[in-house]
Motif scaffolding. Sequence first.
Motif, PDB file in Angstrom:
ATOM      1  N   PRO A   1      52.276   0.928  16.962  1.00 52.89           N
ATOM      2  CA  PRO A   1      52.084   0.946  18.416  1.00 52.89           C
ATOM      3  C   PRO A   1      53.318   0.404  19.126  1.00 52.89           C
ATOM      4  CG  PRO A   1      50.797  -0.808  17.407  1.00 52.89           C
ATOM      5  CD  PRO A   1      51.367  -0.011  16.291  1.00 52.89           C
ATOM      6  N   PRO A   2      53.479   0.696  20.405  1.00 47.55           N
ATOM      7  CA  PRO A   2      54.654   0.219  21.152  1.00 47.55           C
ATOM      8  C   PRO A   2      54.811  -1.297  21.045  1.00 47.55           C
ATOM      9  CG  PRO A   2      53.423   1.818  22.448  1.00 47.55           C
ATOM     10  CD  PRO A   2      52.591   1.527  21.243  1.00 47.55           C
ATOM     11  N   GLY A   3      56.045  -1.734  20.792  1.00 48.22           N
ATOM     12  CA  GLY A   3      56.334  -3.160  20.674  1.00 48.22           C
ATOM     13  C   GLY A   3      56.479  -3.635  19.247  1.00 48.22           C
ATOM     14  N   TYR A   4      56.097  -2.797  18.284  1.00 48.38           N
ATOM     15  CA  TYR A   4      56.179  -3.173  16.873  1.00 48.38           C
ATOM     16  C   TYR A   4      57.247  -2.322  16.184  1.00 48.38           C
ATOM     17  CZ  TYR A   4      51.836  -5.800  17.400  1.00 48.38           C
ATOM     18  OH  TYR A   4      50.887  -6.705  17.789  1.00 48.38           O
ATOM     19  N   ASP A   5      58.110  -2.969  15.421  1.00 49.60           N
ATOM     20  CA  ASP A   5      59.185  -2.279  14.701  1.00 49.60           C
ATOM     21  C   ASP A   5      58.951  -2.468  13.207  1.00 49.60           C
ATOM     22  OD1 ASP A   5      61.438  -1.072  13.790  1.00 49.60           O
ATOM     23  OD2 ASP A   5      62.858  -2.483  14.700  1.00 49.60           O
ATOM     24  N   LEU A   6      58.738  -1.365  12.497  1.00 45.80           N
ATOM     25  CA  LEU A   6      58.447  -1.426  11.063  1.00 45.80           C
ATOM     26  C   LEU A   6      59.691  -1.261  10.203  1.00 45.80           C
ATOM     27  CD1 LEU A   6      55.191   0.770  10.928  1.00 45.80           C
ATOM     28  CD2 LEU A   6      55.431  -1.674  11.407  1.00 45.80           C
ATOM     29  N   GLY A   7      60.820  -0.984  10.817  1.00 50.46           N
ATOM     30  CA  GLY A   7      62.028  -0.728  10.052  1.00 50.46           C
ATOM     31  C   GLY A   7      62.176   0.753   9.734  1.00 50.46           C
ATOM     32  N   ARG A   8      63.178   1.065   8.898  1.00 57.32           N
ATOM     33  CA  ARG A   8      63.464   2.464   8.575  1.00 57.32           C
ATOM     34  C   ARG A   8      63.618   2.645   7.072  1.00 57.32           C
ATOM     35  NH1 ARG A   8      64.758   5.580  12.985  1.00 57.32           N
ATOM     36  NH2 ARG A   8      64.829   4.410  14.952  1.00 57.32           N
ATOM     37  N   ASP A   9      63.422   3.902   6.627  1.00 59.74           N
ATOM     38  CA  ASP A   9      63.554   4.191   5.201  1.00 59.74           C
ATOM     39  C   ASP A   9      65.009   4.495   4.863  1.00 59.74           C
ATOM     40  OD1 ASP A   9      64.062   6.734   6.130  1.00 59.74           O
ATOM     41  OD2 ASP A   9      62.150   7.587   5.488  1.00 59.74           O
ATOM     42  N   ASP A  10      65.263   4.905   3.608  1.00 61.50           N
ATOM     43  CA  ASP A  10      66.633   5.162   3.151  1.00 61.50           C
ATOM     44  C   ASP A  10      67.301   6.298   3.912  1.00 61.50           C
ATOM     45  OD1 ASP A  10      66.219   3.171   1.341  1.00 61.50           O
ATOM     46  OD2 ASP A  10      65.689   4.512  -0.320  1.00 61.50           O
ATOM     47  N   ARG A  11      66.496   7.172   4.510  1.00 61.73           N
ATOM     48  CA  ARG A  11      67.053   8.312   5.236  1.00 61.73           C
ATOM     49  C   ARG A  11      67.157   8.033   6.733  1.00 61.73           C
ATOM     50  NH1 ARG A  11      63.617  13.389   3.211  1.00 61.73           N
ATOM     51  NH2 ARG A  11      65.220  14.470   4.435  1.00 61.73           N
ATOM     52  N   GLY A  12      66.866   6.783   7.123  1.00 62.83           N
ATOM     53  CA  GLY A  12      66.999   6.396   8.517  1.00 62.83           C
ATOM     54  C   GLY A  12      65.812   6.745   9.388  1.00 62.83           C
ATOM     55  N   ARG A  13      64.711   7.180   8.786  1.00 60.38           N
ATOM     56  CA  ARG A  13      63.525   7.533   9.564  1.00 60.38           C
ATOM     57  C   ARG A  13      62.610   6.316   9.698  1.00 60.38           C
ATOM     58  NH1 ARG A  13      60.877  12.558   6.662  1.00 60.38           N
ATOM     59  NH2 ARG A  13      60.845  10.972   5.018  1.00 60.38           N
TER      60      ARG A  13
ATOM     61  N   MET B   1      47.594  -2.345   1.072  1.00 58.72           N
ATOM     62  CA  MET B   1      46.922  -2.741   2.308  1.00 58.72           C
ATOM     63  C   MET B   1      47.735  -3.829   3.009  1.00 58.72           C
ATOM     64  SD  MET B   1      43.180  -4.515   2.796  1.00 58.72           S
ATOM     65  CE  MET B   1      42.351  -3.212   1.888  1.00 58.72           C
ATOM     66  N   LEU B   2      47.912  -3.662   4.304  1.00 60.51           N
ATOM     67  CA  LEU B   2      48.640  -4.647   5.097  1.00 60.51           C
ATOM     68  C   LEU B   2      47.735  -5.846   5.376  1.00 60.51           C
ATOM     69  CD1 LEU B   2      51.233  -5.311   6.717  1.00 60.51           C
ATOM     70  CD2 LEU B   2      50.154  -4.192   8.680  1.00 60.51           C
ATOM     71  N   LYS B   3      48.223  -7.053   5.054  1.00 58.13           N
ATOM     72  CA  LYS B   3      47.424  -8.259   5.253  1.00 58.13           C
ATOM     73  C   LYS B   3      48.052  -9.227   6.245  1.00 58.13           C
ATOM     74  CE  LYS B   3      45.331  -8.145   0.636  1.00 58.13           C
ATOM     75  NZ  LYS B   3      45.110  -8.898  -0.632  1.00 58.13           N
ATOM     76  N   ASP B   4      49.369  -9.165   6.385  1.00 55.93           N
ATOM     77  CA  ASP B   4      50.066 -10.117   7.253  1.00 55.93           C
ATOM     78  C   ASP B   4      50.205  -9.556   8.666  1.00 55.93           C
ATOM     79  OD1 ASP B   4      50.430 -11.808   5.069  1.00 55.93           O
ATOM     80  OD2 ASP B   4      52.267 -10.755   4.473  1.00 55.93           O
ATOM     81  N   HIS B   5      50.000 -10.419   9.655  1.00 58.67           N
ATOM     82  CA  HIS B   5      50.176 -10.017  11.047  1.00 58.67           C
ATOM     83  C   HIS B   5      51.657  -9.789  11.340  1.00 58.67           C
ATOM     84  CE1 HIS B   5      46.158 -12.146  12.259  1.00 58.67           C
ATOM     85  NE2 HIS B   5      45.984 -11.078  11.497  1.00 58.67           N
ATOM     86  N   LEU B   6      51.937  -8.783  12.142  1.00 57.07           N
ATOM     87  CA  LEU B   6      53.309  -8.452  12.510  1.00 57.07           C
ATOM     88  C   LEU B   6      53.632  -9.021  13.885  1.00 57.07           C
ATOM     89  CD1 LEU B   6      53.392  -4.702  11.367  1.00 57.07           C
ATOM     90  CD2 LEU B   6      54.010  -6.739  10.056  1.00 57.07           C
ATOM     91  N   GLU B   7      54.917  -9.269  14.107  1.00 51.11           N
ATOM     92  CA  GLU B   7      55.354  -9.785  15.400  1.00 51.11           C
ATOM     93  C   GLU B   7      55.543  -8.634  16.384  1.00 51.11           C
ATOM     94  OE1 GLU B   7      55.559 -12.904  16.401  1.00 51.11           O
ATOM     95  OE2 GLU B   7      54.764 -13.470  14.424  1.00 51.11           O
ATOM     96  N   CYS B   8      55.207  -8.907  17.635  1.00 50.60           N
ATOM     97  CA  CYS B   8      55.332  -7.894  18.684  1.00 50.60           C
ATOM     98  C   CYS B   8      56.451  -8.295  19.639  1.00 50.60           C
ATOM     99  CB  CYS B   8      54.018  -7.753  19.443  1.00 50.60           C
ATOM    100  SG  CYS B   8      54.079  -6.557  20.795  1.00 50.60           S
ATOM    101  N   ASP B   9      57.358  -7.366  19.909  1.00 51.28           N
ATOM    102  CA  ASP B   9      58.425  -7.578  20.885  1.00 51.28           C
ATOM    103  C   ASP B   9      57.981  -6.933  22.194  1.00 51.28           C
ATOM    104  OD1 ASP B   9      60.673  -7.821  22.395  1.00 51.28           O
ATOM    105  OD2 ASP B   9      62.043  -6.911  20.935  1.00 51.28           O
TER     106      ASP B   9
END
Length: 564
Positions: free
Chosen positions: A151-163, A1-9
């Motif tokens: 949602p738009p403005g949030y970047d979660l990163g990518r997996d090992d396959r670049g997705r 479960m996600l507990k920490d707030h994420l930063e929005c660009d």
Amino acid sequence: MLKDHLECDFAKCDKTFRDFEAALPADRVDENRKAYKAEFDGMVDSGSLSKPVPLPLGHVPVPMIMVGKVKTPTEKDPKGKLKWRACPKGFKQRDGLNFDADDIYAPVMDKTTLRMLLSIGNSRDANLRQADVTQAFLWADLDEEVYVTAPPGYDLGRDDRGRPLVFRVLKAIYGLKQSPACWYKLISRWLLEQDYQQSGYDQCLFHAWRNANGPIDPSQRPDDQHDDFMFIGFHVDDFLIVTTDKQWETEFLDSLRSRFDISDLGEPTQLLGLNIEHNKAARSLKISCPTVLNDMLQDTGMTGVYPTTSPATNPEPKDLIVADDDYRQEGLDPAKVIGSIQYAACSCRPDLALVCSALGSERQEKTLAGLKNLKRSIGYVAGTVNMGLIYHGATSSRFAQITVWVDSEFGGDLKLVKDPTGRPRYGFAIFVGNDLVSYRTKAADTVVLSSAHAEVIGLSEACRHLSWVRNVLKDCGFKINPTVIYEDNAAAISIATRAYLTSRTRHIHLRDLYVRELVKKGDVEIRYVKTNENIADFFTKFQPVATFRIHRDILMGISPVKRA
């Protein structure tokens, strides 16, 4: 479960966000960005999302968007609150992958049930209470495996396959196809655990009876004059509570509050788009919907239109011609206007029911006659925008008395539309005590050969709805006497009460003889009433203004009901 707030660009937000922000004053930009981030932070705080994870093979992520709105200004917030809603595109879900198409049904309380609850509460001098569950859907767990993008403005990163990484949805967030059903199952299960019985005729109605000795089984027919009752009806997350025991009401709200976050709204004044005005001392209650009608008047630019005395008149034959150009010149969209009036007609304005039904064909084939009546109905609405159903407290013996008024118009649309079908139009009004709780006007689905056949169709359709009303009240524990039905056609009464068909009536469909079943069982008694005294005539034809006003005032509780 996600507990920490994420930063929005915010620089990476989509065109929807940029256009919304560009339309705001410069001093509200920071407020808008805080509202945008607060919406997604709230979803995180509710435990609705997992930590960012790689998308499993075979799954397709559901895109998540953000939708912004400036809410209606209030005294506390004259600029209007800025509100964003995080919403997955549920229409991109796939049956069998991330939802089950056979398990997404979620019922809501029937409008007739709502009117009956308000009538019961007013006639029995009961307490009325409204409550709202905050972010109701997010209390329900999600069984299916559903993944959504950020949602738009949030970047979660990518997996090992670049997705791009995605979230797995843990709660029934708004926008998913199965979310309403998940919430309905949760709240229904909880109410059953609290020992409330679910109605077998409206799945969003729960009830219980008790006295000083404890709970009472409704099937044992409680003493509705001395025992206490609790009726709970809900429409998604809006609850209406009707009870004769104030302490019981408090106990229920405390239980609800201990399980969910709720807003206790006190005695209802605004419920499902309706205005509720309850005068407990005078034992009267009014249901109206001026907001919807005022919005329609503003949208059409006709707020200052001269009021008319009735919503429609019988059209002139010369006006039954195509009038697409006339509609364009007037700038009227019949679908929008009729849709707004129809909401009012279905909720608390029976005086608008016939004109909505008759003008329904204007959405497909616009005529000059329809345009004239549409403008006339707008004028009528402008002069009666605050009108609504009025309920008056009835005596105990009167409350259990259900009465029905039925009428049919032979060849109902012959004078109303450009290409008539000749099908009859039937209408009926069902009263519980002195209060109108159910009504309808509709064209039958077949052409008939006599006025008697048309009236029999009306009788059977009214009985079909009557059976449901009787069953709801019986299921809730009330004792129901045989229902009196008022009909103005002697031949139809004869067909409905005798046990055989003649050579002139053998063609009548069996389903149109449903009224016979109830007569035979003793559930209904049909009485003759003169045509000029039949208030259901109001639902089958456009009446002269004087007659229209007399029948309207009786149906809407302005004048008392006169029974034969």
